[in-house]
Write a protein that holds these residues in place. Structure first.
Motif, PDB file in Angstrom:
ATOM      1  N   LYS A  76       0.847  -1.190   0.000  1.00  0.00           N
ATOM      2  CA  LYS A  76       0.000   0.000   0.000  1.00  0.00           C
ATOM      3  C   LYS A  76       0.886   1.244   0.000  1.00  0.00           C
ATOM      4  N   PRO A  77       0.566   2.272  -0.797  1.00  0.00           N
ATOM      5  CA  PRO A  77       1.338   3.519  -0.728  1.00  0.00           C
ATOM      6  C   PRO A  77       1.343   4.071   0.697  1.00  0.00           C
ATOM      7  N   ILE A  78       2.432   4.671   1.100  1.00  0.00           N
ATOM      8  CA  ILE A  78       2.614   5.108   2.489  1.00  0.00           C
ATOM      9  C   ILE A  78       1.508   6.060   2.950  1.00  0.00           C
ATOM     10  N   LEU A  79       1.050   6.962   2.089  1.00  0.00           N
ATOM     11  CA  LEU A  79      -0.021   7.882   2.494  1.00  0.00           C
ATOM     12  C   LEU A  79      -1.312   7.124   2.800  1.00  0.00           C
ATOM     13  N   GLU A  80      -1.588   6.083   2.035  1.00  0.00           N
ATOM     14  CA  GLU A  80      -2.768   5.258   2.311  1.00  0.00           C
ATOM     15  C   GLU A  80      -2.582   4.444   3.592  1.00  0.00           C
ATOM     16  N   SER A  81      -1.375   3.979   3.836  1.00  0.00           N
ATOM     17  CA  SER A  81      -1.093   3.253   5.083  1.00  0.00           C
ATOM     18  C   SER A  81      -1.302   4.165   6.283  1.00  0.00           C
TER      19      SER A  81
END
Length: 181
Positions: A76-81
């Motif tokens: 998952k992209p870090i911003l979504e995480s």
């Protein structure tokens, strides 16, 4: 003993190798959960809510680490995480504010002389979770389950084993009794 290997889906790099829980270890976990349930179900709701608030604090303190772990294990992209971790904190806040009201007995109208709804703890609740929301799906299950006086057992997707272990650690560090989650 069997093992579980996790890999970064973005680059294919091996992340970690974990020992799979044996049948005897699983039996011990189930016995601990059953034993913990006997005292956990007696705990007052305000004490459970206090532990929820401790849990939110633990998540907040570890937000970056948890987000990075999620990104590494499931891609998952870090911003979504980070957003997923924040969503878990909002959930805890919601149940901290509303659990007492949600769990109150309620008289209801029926054709019977008297009818009511009562929320009694059931015991150990098993959750089998998918990989795509490794924190949110678990917290969405665990927070209402534990708040209602039940204990929880998690079988997470094997590719997010590190997330499952991190979640268990969060509950322990927040002061939940061993065997509660």
């Amino acid at each position: 003993m069997k093992s579980i290997k996790t890999y970064n889906p973005y680059n294919g790099n091996h992340l970690e190798t974990y020992r799979q829980v044996s049948k005897s270890q699983l039996k011990e976990k189930l016995e601990l959960a059953d034993s913990t349930f006997k005292t956990w179900k007696q705990l007052e709701i305000n004490e459970r809510i206090e532990l929820l608030q401790n849990l939110a604090n633990e998540i907040f303190k570890n937000k970056q680490h948890l987000s990075q772990l999620m990104t590494e294990e499931m891609g998952k992209p870090i911003l979504e995480s980070e957003a997923e971790i924040e969503k878990c904190m909002y959930l805890i806040d919601f149940y901290s504010k509303n659990a007492e009201q949600f769990l109150q007995d309620d008289l209801i109208e029926t054709e019977a002389h008297e009818s009511f709804i009562s929320y009694d703890p059931l015991g150990c609740v098993l959750a089998i979770m998918p990989w795509n929301y490794p924190f949110w799906q678990v917290f969405r299950f665990a927070i209402p389950t534990l708040t209602a006086g039940n204990v929880a057992l998690l079988k997470h997707a094997s590719n997010v084993t590190g997330c499952a272990i991190a979640i268990e650690k969060l509950f322990i560090d927040a002061g939940f009794p061993k065997g509660c989650f």
